[in-house]
Design a protein around this motif. Structure first.
Motif, PDB file in Angstrom:
ATOM      1  N   GLU A   1      -3.091  66.284  38.307  1.00  0.00           N
ATOM      2  CA  GLU A   1      -4.117  67.242  38.718  1.00  0.00           C
ATOM      3  C   GLU A   1      -4.646  66.896  40.110  1.00  0.00           C
ATOM      4  O   GLU A   1      -5.001  67.777  40.889  1.00  0.00           O
ATOM      5  CB  GLU A   1      -5.264  67.245  37.701  1.00  0.00           C
TER       6      GLU A   1
ATOM      7  N   TRP B   1       5.209  68.957  34.841  1.00  0.00           N
ATOM      8  CA  TRP B   1       3.812  69.383  35.011  1.00  0.00           C
ATOM      9  C   TRP B   1       3.747  70.690  35.799  1.00  0.00           C
ATOM     10  O   TRP B   1       3.005  71.608  35.423  1.00  0.00           O
ATOM     11  CB  TRP B   1       3.041  68.279  35.742  1.00  0.00           C
TER      12      TRP B   1
ATOM     13  N   ARG C   1       1.984  73.892  34.427  1.00  0.00           N
ATOM     14  CA  ARG C   1       0.646  74.101  35.008  1.00  0.00           C
ATOM     15  C   ARG C   1       0.658  75.163  36.100  1.00  0.00           C
ATOM     16  O   ARG C   1      -0.218  76.029  36.136  1.00  0.00           O
ATOM     17  CB  ARG C   1       0.152  72.772  35.588  1.00  0.00           C
TER      18      ARG C   1
ATOM     19  N   ARG D   1      -5.120  72.880  31.919  1.00  0.00           N
ATOM     20  CA  ARG D   1      -4.846  71.445  31.892  1.00  0.00           C
ATOM     21  C   ARG D   1      -4.663  70.941  30.462  1.00  0.00           C
ATOM     22  O   ARG D   1      -3.692  70.222  30.187  1.00  0.00           O
ATOM     23  CB  ARG D   1      -5.981  70.698  32.607  1.00  0.00           C
TER      24      ARG D   1
ATOM     25  N   THR E   1      -1.308  72.053  29.110  1.00  0.00           N
ATOM     26  CA  THR E   1      -0.230  71.310  29.769  1.00  0.00           C
ATOM     27  C   THR E   1      -0.079  69.919  29.162  1.00  0.00           C
ATOM     28  O   THR E   1       1.032  69.476  28.859  1.00  0.00           O
ATOM     29  CB  THR E   1      -0.508  71.197  31.281  1.00  0.00           C
TER      30      THR E   1
END
Length: 201
Positions: free
Chosen positions: A100, A166, A170, A177, A180
């Protein structure tokens, strides 16, 4: 007098190290925002709040700065990804937190790895770091397997936890989030569930 001299030398060394880290941090930040071809020494110096002369005095030239920034970036990434060994859910929480924060940067670097040698070096270091992370975090699961099976499972775990995985969930699918993270957990659980435990055969 000696105490004063020692204190002064220590203070200078601390200030020099702070300047070095500020320059490296600036170089790292800029690479998360722009293509490498768009980043000049002037840009780095301005972001770090130093002169280009100071930058060159510390790192010699652009190549020296780039080499040092690669080491700095890898150290930062290793620190951010520290996770408990054997705790799958906690480890994936740490990993998704890292993605992230740094996932888009990693993707930007990977998109440039065939164009710039220093970017390739950085992305290669990142791939090695990721595989080592997987091997360490999942060591209890891998250690119970024969060597050849462990290597195959390690390959699959690397894929299941990769930044591209990811991205697919995402960014491309637009999942949240938590969604994911849950799907990556499902992938990891599936890989481990299909692994052959020699104790059961």
């Amino acid at each position: 007098m000696k105490t004063t001299r020692t204190y002064t030398q220590t203070a200078r060394a601390a200030a020099a190290e702070e300047t070095r880290l500020r320059i490296l941090g600036a170089a790292f930040e800029l690479q998360t925002e722009r293509l490498s071809s768009e980043i000049s020494l002037d840009d780095v110096a301005e972001r770090a709040g130093v002169s280009v002369q100071t930058l060159l005095r510390r790192f010699g030239n652009r190549a020296g700065l780039i080499e040092a920034s690669i080491r700095y970036a890898n150290e930062e990434i290793v620190d951010e990804r520290r996770a408990p060994v054997g705790d799958r859910e906690a480890a994936l929480r740490v990993l998704v937190d890292h993605y992230e924060r740094r996932g888009d940067f990693a993707l930007l670097m990977l998109a440039q790895e065939n164009s710039y040698d220093h970017v390739r070096q950085m992305s290669d270091a990142g791939k090695v770091t990721h595989r080592r992370w997987v091997a360490e975090v999942f060591a209890p699961d891998l250690d119970r397997l024969p060597a050849d099976a462990a290597e195959q499972v390690l390959d699959l775990l690397v894929v299941a936890t990769d930044v591209y995985t990811w991205k697919l969930l995402r960014r491309d699918r637009g999942l949240s989030r938590p969604q994911t993270e849950r799907r990556m957990n499902t992938l990891v659980a599936a890989v481990l569930a299909t692994a052959t435990d020699p104790k059961d055969t």
